[in-house]
Design an enzyme around this catalytic site. Sequence first.
Site, PDB file in Angstrom:
ATOM      1  N   GLU A   5       0.836  -1.206   0.000  1.00 17.75           N
ATOM      2  CA  GLU A   5       0.000   0.000   0.000  1.00 17.75           C
ATOM      3  C   GLU A   5       0.873   1.259   0.000  1.00 17.75           C
ATOM      4  O   GLU A   5       1.840   1.371   0.766  1.00 17.75           O
ATOM      5  CB  GLU A   5      -0.917   0.033   1.234  1.00 17.75           C
TER       6      GLU A   5
ATOM      7  N   ASP B 113      -8.809   3.595  -3.222  1.00 13.13           N
ATOM      8  CA  ASP B 113      -9.684   4.672  -2.748  1.00 13.13           C
ATOM      9  C   ASP B 113      -9.196   6.002  -3.313  1.00 13.13           C
ATOM     10  O   ASP B 113      -7.996   6.283  -3.319  1.00 13.13           O
ATOM     11  CB  ASP B 113      -9.676   4.745  -1.217  1.00 13.13           C
TER      12      ASP B 113
ATOM     13  N   ALA C 115     -25.465  36.958 -14.390  1.00 10.57           N
ATOM     14  CA  ALA C 115     -25.401  37.367 -12.988  1.00 10.57           C
ATOM     15  C   ALA C 115     -25.006  36.165 -12.129  1.00 10.57           C
ATOM     16  O   ALA C 115     -24.802  35.060 -12.623  1.00 10.57           O
ATOM     17  CB  ALA C 115     -26.754  37.923 -12.555  1.00 10.57           C
TER      18      ALA C 115
ATOM     19  N   GLY D 111     -24.189  40.870  -9.575  1.00  7.61           N
ATOM     20  CA  GLY D 111     -23.875  40.962 -11.001  1.00  7.61           C
ATOM     21  C   GLY D 111     -25.011  41.498 -11.831  1.00  7.61           C
ATOM     22  O   GLY D 111     -25.188  41.105 -12.985  1.00  7.61           O
TER      23      GLY D 111
ATOM     24  N   HIS E 136     -17.184  33.547  -2.832  1.00  5.20           N
ATOM     25  CA  HIS E 136     -15.949  33.616  -3.606  1.00  5.20           C
ATOM     26  C   HIS E 136     -15.341  32.231  -3.740  1.00  5.20           C
ATOM     27  O   HIS E 136     -15.409  31.416  -2.826  1.00  5.20           O
ATOM     28  CB  HIS E 136     -14.940  34.550  -2.926  1.00  5.20           C
TER      29      HIS E 136
ATOM     30  N   GLY F 262      -0.249  42.902  16.625  1.00  5.24           N
ATOM     31  CA  GLY F 262      -0.443  44.335  16.826  1.00  5.24           C
ATOM     32  C   GLY F 262      -1.399  45.022  15.880  1.00  5.24           C
ATOM     33  O   GLY F 262      -1.625  46.235  16.000  1.00  5.24           O
TER      34      GLY F 262
ATOM     35  N   VAL G 260      -7.868  44.731  15.377  1.00  5.60           N
ATOM     36  CA  VAL G 260      -8.862  43.779  14.890  1.00  5.60           C
ATOM     37  C   VAL G 260     -10.146  43.978  15.686  1.00  5.60           C
ATOM     38  O   VAL G 260     -10.160  43.761  16.902  1.00  5.60           O
ATOM     39  CB  VAL G 260      -8.373  42.323  15.028  1.00  5.60           C
ATOM     40  N   PRO G 261     -11.233  44.420  15.053  1.00  3.69           N
ATOM     41  CA  PRO G 261     -12.491  44.611  15.789  1.00  3.69           C
ATOM     42  C   PRO G 261     -13.089  43.274  16.212  1.00  3.69           C
ATOM     43  O   PRO G 261     -12.652  42.212  15.753  1.00  3.69           O
ATOM     44  CB  PRO G 261     -13.382  45.328  14.774  1.00  3.69           C
TER      45      PRO G 261
ATOM     46  N   SER H 148     -16.072  42.333  15.496  1.00  5.29           N
ATOM     47  CA  SER H 148     -16.886  41.857  14.379  1.00  5.29           C
ATOM     48  C   SER H 148     -16.853  42.918  13.292  1.00  5.29           C
ATOM     49  O   SER H 148     -16.368  44.036  13.502  1.00  5.29           O
ATOM     50  CB  SER H 148     -18.341  41.614  14.820  1.00  5.29           C
TER      51      SER H 148
END
Length: 1064
Positions: free
Chosen positions: A115, A213, A259, A306, A751, A774, A777-778, A780
């Site tokens: 294998e 497999d 679209a 679109g 995406h 550093g 970063v919020p 949300s």
Amino acid sequence: MSAKAIYEAKGKELLNKFLGDVAMKNRAAFVDEQVNWNQLMQDNPWLTSEKLVVKPDQLIKRRGKLGLIKAGVDLAGAREWLQTRLGKPFQIGAAQGKLKSFIIEPFVEHSQNEEFYVCIYSHRHADSVLFHHEGGVDIGDVDAKAVKLDIPLGEKISPSDVTSKLLAKVPDSAKKCLTDFIVQLYTVYQDLHFTYLEINPLVVRGSQVYVLDLAAKLDQCAEFICKAKWGDVEFPPPFGRDALPEEAYIAELDAKSGASLKLTILNRKGRIWTMVAGGGASVIYADTICDLGGAGELANYGEYSGAPSEQQTYEYAKTVLSLMTEEKHPDGKILIIGGGIANFTNVAATFKGIVRALQEFQQKLVDGNVSIYVRRAGPNYQEGLRIMRELGVNLGLPIHVFGPETHMTAIVSMALGKRDIPTTPKAMPTTANFLLPGSASQPSPSTSRRGSEDKLEHVPQGGDPQQSQISNGLCMAPSQYDLFTNRTECIIWGMQQRAVQGMLDFDYVCSRSKPSVVAMIYPFTGDHKQKFYWGHKEILIPVYKNMADCMKKHPSADTLVSFASLRSAYDSTLETMNFPQIRTIAIIAEGIPENLTRHLIKVANERGIVIIGPATVGGVKPGCFKIGNTGGMLDNILTSKLYRPGSVAYVSRSGGMSNELNNIISLNADGVVEGIAIGGDRYPGSTFMDHILRYQANPDVKMIVLLGEVGGVEEYELIEAIKKGTINKPIVAWCIGTCAKMFTSEVQFGHAGACANAESETANAKNEALKAVGATVPRSFDELGTAIHTVYSTLVANGTIIPKVETAPPTVPMDFNWARELGLIRKPASFMTSICDERGQELLYAGIPITDIFKEDMGIGGVLSLLWFQRRLPRYATKFIEMCLMVTADHGPAVSGAHNTIVCARAGKDLISSLTSGLLTIGDRFGGALDAAARQFSNALDTGLIPMEFVNDMRKKGSLIMGIGHRVKSINNPDMRVVILKEYAQKHFPATPLLDYALEVEKITTSKKPNLILNVDGFIGVAFVDLLRNCGCFTREESQEYIDIGALNALFVLGRSMGFIGET
């Protein structure tokens, strides 16, 4: 999404077809809940004679560990094992699904030392082959154990490298066959546009190789290249989420549309439903719902973008609403209709489709206690929001409507009760107002470009072009860190007139001295010039068929914006890169196959060209240049202050979200200095770091905003650069896709690149890593604006940023067509018709949509009733019209019209000329008797003449009775056409007084001569008068008007035209 998993059986089928003799052919029998075992054995006789292996084929990983493989059994054993599994529920981690698709294969006897493990996968600059000399279920951490061979793009795999670098620990007896197999496998991998191909175990017995497999992914975008090789390919959903018919329907709509329409059902019984415009926005709304505790109630994920048509958004909304209203929820349901600020989609037009669907589901929405929250902006958004507000009042539904003055995701916290709903929305500027909001107290902007330019303080664009900027070891000349200046000249590939006009309007409002677009390339027409507006003045821009001609005549153009389709973008971009003058290429198209994109990146890197895209709206350099539709309409450009540079640079994947960032930054800082949307594909032409390094070197950039997303590792390049001090400007960063961890099965976001393949690729891991080095970063996306404002305020306080003084830009007139679409102006039409209207989303016949005409099977008679009479006639009347056309279609070659048509055709005249010659013979003696008969008989009846008096009166006048008489037919040899029509009229018409009168006249005339019968012209004439007068659709005056104007002859003209055409 581009990389999509396929069934194991399909992957093996492709290998069977293209691997050649380097591996044994795979055999497989497919088993589902509808299996017919007798037929299966008949089709696969080996099932009864060989040992077998049985396993599910449903994209399940580690089937051996889960006890989902049964090996070494006979058919009876396989059936017994399947009895307890086929169609049964199964839990894998948090995902629960039904085992419903299995494959049975011949069992290959082998030992553990036979294998092996092999895997091929693609990344940005190379393909990698992983190999391990010990395969099977116990392989463990293959990334740590396996040896790897990278094959750079454009290079062939070397058999000697395979042998020496991958197969060092393989027995000598197996090296030759394994080398041949891996080399051929990689060739197939490339040719068929696989993106991932794993075989475990790969078994070698002697010189024979067996693929046991297999797991594989194909690049779905390559279907137009590989369809003939692939055949029919089904891309199954991940285990735990069945493919639903509603999802399939939206996928079919998406495939037929330019679209983007996507729908994934997460929880059919969920309380929170979404209809979101934009791929990036759809992820952010899902993130916010999950962050606020709504993950368990989130029912769906999807997007429409679109510029879909009204009909497409109607079908999309109708599908979502049908699912939403299937069941009621004790707390009522929530519908979030959200989106960022559109770049080019007419918001009002797409909302019309959603409005139609909401109207259709009104009662169900009321009964289900549904609350609706709307937030949208972009072209014509004011009209769209007005329509939505009025709809709420008219339907009796709670519809809360907000525009760009409200943060994009604020409606989520309102819907979930985390934030109060404002009772008085802020005033919004109208689309027609091209002045800055709040500028009423300022001097009016100049109507000329020069006048405004004189008032603006000169802002240097990159300083001295010869002077390099050195920042933390980065040494870049302005020509390197400034892709665009206020002198940039670009060429447009494609006939995108609206986008070009938008770029010119942006140039004008930025007070550029001349337009940025100098030429267009469109290979489907000859060289010509296209008219556009530069402010108030009309200008001509040349259009070239040949790219070489364009480049030669415009040597100073260094940027190309490509609107080529996904099929032609690759070739046209390669051609573009042959011209050294081009420094930057923006590729708008979405869906370019990944192998082609990677090759474009390789060539671009070799030639020092920056590619923005594919799958992007582009980017913007305020005060200098914008790509295509970036930034949207002028009102948004002015509101977001894109007409002059600010201090904040951003980079994003999402094109739709780039416009939202423009808005957020303008509200929380002094505006954007440059913004780039690199594109949503897995392999964007340029990366986050490519642009962030430029921003670091650019002294005009004071702070940087990054909007990353789940999937890929590009954000870690920034993290390393921050650690090393290469990037030291303030960074505000947020990676979208934090909701992915909440889902029990894999969800592909809008995406192609938004899919995590490892823990480090999750949005949460990236956000934590960015915060650790550093970056600001919020918590949300909802707090992104606050984070930007905090950093900006600090930079203002310490003097790093000196806020820009606002000066009103020059005004730009609105295009006539756009103003008319917005309903701001009106212009008398040169021609109008009451019977047909093609101006809307759908063709209308007398006000009835063409789709309804087909749905209700109105037929040609129904269409004629709408076009000729501007009303819908009863079914018996439209059937009679059709019968009249059928019986008048032809009457042999001897009649004058047919004779003339035939003679003309034999003389070599074309069909139209021949037909016309026949139609011109129609008159009182041929065909034209319909109108004359209708007038004579109706006048006689109306004036009270009895039939005998009418006949005698006509004889005294020496006039023929129109519609009486036939050359061949007689009372003894009746015209069956008249018989058929007469029976139908007498049976179905409400009353036939004029027909009865004519039949009495026929009795008198045939007593003189048996051929003086009521002929087909006369019958149709009198019967149609009965129809007009007695069907209930016309007044007596209207009926008489149709008789007087000679309208009935139209039936003969139309019917006989069919025959004349046949005679030619």
